[in-house]
Motif scaffolding. Structure first.
Motif, PDB file in Angstrom:
ATOM      1  N   UNK A  58     -12.978  -7.695   1.778  1.00  0.00           N
ATOM      2  CA  UNK A  58     -12.697  -6.763   0.677  1.00  0.00           C
ATOM      3  C   UNK A  58     -11.205  -6.670   0.398  1.00  0.00           C
ATOM      4  N   UNK A  59     -10.401  -6.649   1.449  1.00  0.00           N
ATOM      5  CA  UNK A  59      -8.949  -6.624   1.275  1.00  0.00           C
ATOM      6  C   UNK A  59      -8.471  -7.904   0.585  1.00  0.00           C
ATOM      7  N   UNK A  60      -9.000  -9.033   1.023  1.00  0.00           N
ATOM      8  CA  UNK A  60      -8.629 -10.320   0.441  1.00  0.00           C
ATOM      9  C   UNK A  60      -8.993 -10.353  -1.042  1.00  0.00           C
ATOM     10  N   UNK A  61     -10.200  -9.901  -1.364  1.00  0.00           N
ATOM     11  CA  UNK A  61     -10.639  -9.860  -2.757  1.00  0.00           C
ATOM     12  C   UNK A  61      -9.721  -8.966  -3.587  1.00  0.00           C
ATOM     13  N   UNK A  62      -9.403  -7.795  -3.062  1.00  0.00           N
ATOM     14  CA  UNK A  62      -8.526  -6.866  -3.775  1.00  0.00           C
ATOM     15  C   UNK A  62      -7.150  -7.471  -4.008  1.00  0.00           C
ATOM     16  N   UNK A  63      -6.635  -8.149  -2.989  1.00  0.00           N
ATOM     17  CA  UNK A  63      -5.312  -8.761  -3.122  1.00  0.00           C
ATOM     18  C   UNK A  63      -5.314  -9.865  -4.175  1.00  0.00           C
ATOM     19  N   UNK A  64      -6.365 -10.686  -4.183  1.00  0.00           N
ATOM     20  CA  UNK A  64      -6.411 -11.768  -5.158  1.00  0.00           C
ATOM     21  C   UNK A  64      -6.709 -11.264  -6.573  1.00  0.00           C
ATOM     22  N   UNK A  65      -7.591 -10.301  -6.668  1.00  0.00           N
ATOM     23  CA  UNK A  65      -8.026  -9.820  -7.994  1.00  0.00           C
ATOM     24  C   UNK A  65      -6.984  -8.941  -8.671  1.00  0.00           C
ATOM     25  N   UNK A  66      -6.443  -7.950  -7.904  1.00  0.00           N
ATOM     26  CA  UNK A  66      -5.547  -6.968  -8.513  1.00  0.00           C
ATOM     27  C   UNK A  66      -4.109  -7.044  -8.001  1.00  0.00           C
ATOM     28  N   UNK A  67      -3.819  -7.993  -7.110  1.00  0.00           N
ATOM     29  CA  UNK A  67      -2.480  -8.173  -6.558  1.00  0.00           C
ATOM     30  C   UNK A  67      -1.965  -6.893  -5.878  1.00  0.00           C
ATOM     31  N   UNK A  68      -2.878  -6.229  -5.172  1.00  0.00           N
ATOM     32  CA  UNK A  68      -2.487  -5.033  -4.405  1.00  0.00           C
ATOM     33  C   UNK A  68      -3.451  -4.863  -3.240  1.00  0.00           C
ATOM     34  N   UNK A  69      -2.959  -4.213  -2.214  1.00  0.00           N
ATOM     35  CA  UNK A  69      -3.803  -3.892  -1.066  1.00  0.00           C
ATOM     36  C   UNK A  69      -4.538  -2.603  -1.353  1.00  0.00           C
ATOM     37  N   UNK A  70      -5.770  -2.541  -0.892  1.00  0.00           N
ATOM     38  CA  UNK A  70      -6.542  -1.304  -1.036  1.00  0.00           C
ATOM     39  C   UNK A  70      -6.068  -0.315   0.018  1.00  0.00           C
ATOM     40  N   UNK A  71      -6.188   0.938  -0.270  1.00  0.00           N
ATOM     41  CA  UNK A  71      -5.891   1.957   0.726  1.00  0.00           C
ATOM     42  C   UNK A  71      -7.212   2.407   1.324  1.00  0.00           C
ATOM     43  N   UNK A  72      -7.444   1.961   2.550  1.00  0.00           N
ATOM     44  CA  UNK A  72      -8.702   2.292   3.206  1.00  0.00           C
ATOM     45  C   UNK A  72      -8.620   3.683   3.812  1.00  0.00           C
ATOM     46  N   UNK A  73      -9.503   4.573   3.384  1.00  0.00           N
ATOM     47  CA  UNK A  73      -9.502   5.907   3.968  1.00  0.00           C
ATOM     48  C   UNK A  73     -10.173   5.885   5.349  1.00  0.00           C
ATOM     49  N   UNK A  74      -9.408   6.114   6.371  1.00  0.00           N
ATOM     50  CA  UNK A  74      -9.948   6.155   7.723  1.00  0.00           C
ATOM     51  C   UNK A  74      -9.714   7.572   8.244  1.00  0.00           C
ATOM     52  N   UNK A  75     -10.789   8.240   8.564  1.00  0.00           N
ATOM     53  CA  UNK A  75     -10.673   9.627   9.005  1.00  0.00           C
ATOM     54  C   UNK A  75     -10.168   9.698  10.439  1.00  0.00           C
ATOM     55  N   UNK A  76      -9.580  10.807  10.755  1.00  0.00           N
ATOM     56  CA  UNK A  76      -9.112  11.045  12.119  1.00  0.00           C
ATOM     57  C   UNK A  76     -10.287  11.031  13.089  1.00  0.00           C
ATOM     58  N   UNK A  77     -11.428  11.550  12.640  1.00  0.00           N
ATOM     59  CA  UNK A  77     -12.631  11.565  13.478  1.00  0.00           C
ATOM     60  C   UNK A  77     -13.073  10.149  13.840  1.00  0.00           C
ATOM     61  N   UNK A  78     -13.041   9.241  12.857  1.00  0.00           N
ATOM     62  CA  UNK A  78     -13.444   7.856  13.118  1.00  0.00           C
ATOM     63  C   UNK A  78     -12.511   7.203  14.135  1.00  0.00           C
ATOM     64  N   UNK A  79     -11.223   7.441  14.004  1.00  0.00           N
ATOM     65  CA  UNK A  79     -10.252   6.885  14.953  1.00  0.00           C
ATOM     66  C   UNK A  79     -10.491   7.464  16.345  1.00  0.00           C
TER      67      UNK A  79
END
Length: 133
Positions: free
Chosen positions: A88-109
């Protein structure tokens, strides 16, 4: 090395990932000793939660699922999610020339860190329980 765009960064990262996959597939750690040892295991003599990840990934590259799970089960369990996230990151970088901001919760970490600590503890206690069989 300075990259011109996010697309170039993504292409270099994909190239590096493919090169590492080929390296693991054709030069597995079980047969070649040039892989660095785990510093935690070297210094303390116990297995860290990451010990066996390289061997597990090499086994996955060879299609040996059971061997990969034996080497490091959490790494094998997380591999599909990490591969999907990378895609998904690779696709975002190629398609929109930007990295996605993945929301990772503190609970998940906190959950992942707790699992890592429990796995590290359990894998070092397993040899003690072999004597009770």
């Amino acid at each position: 090395m300075r990259f011109q765009s996010v697309r170039q960064q993504a292409l270099w990262a994909a190239t590096a990932a493919i090169a590492l996959a080929v390296l693991l597939r054709y030069f597995p750690p079980s047969r070649h000793a040039f892989y660095p040892p785990c510093p935690f295991h070297t210094l303390l003599g116990i297995l860290c939660p990451g010990c066996g990840v390289t061997r597990a990934l090499a086994a996955l590259m060879a299609g040996q699922w059971a061997e990969a799970a034996r080497q490091n089960l959490p790494a094998v369990a997380l591999a599909p999610a990490l591969a999907l996230g990378a895609a998904l990151e690779f696709y975002s970088a190629l398609r929109w020339n930007r990295w996605r901001e993945l929301p990772v919760s503190r609970f998940a970490v906190q959950c992942l860190l707790t699992i890592a600590v429990l796995f590290g503890f359990a894998r070092n206690m397993e040899p003690l329980f072999r004597g009770f069989r």
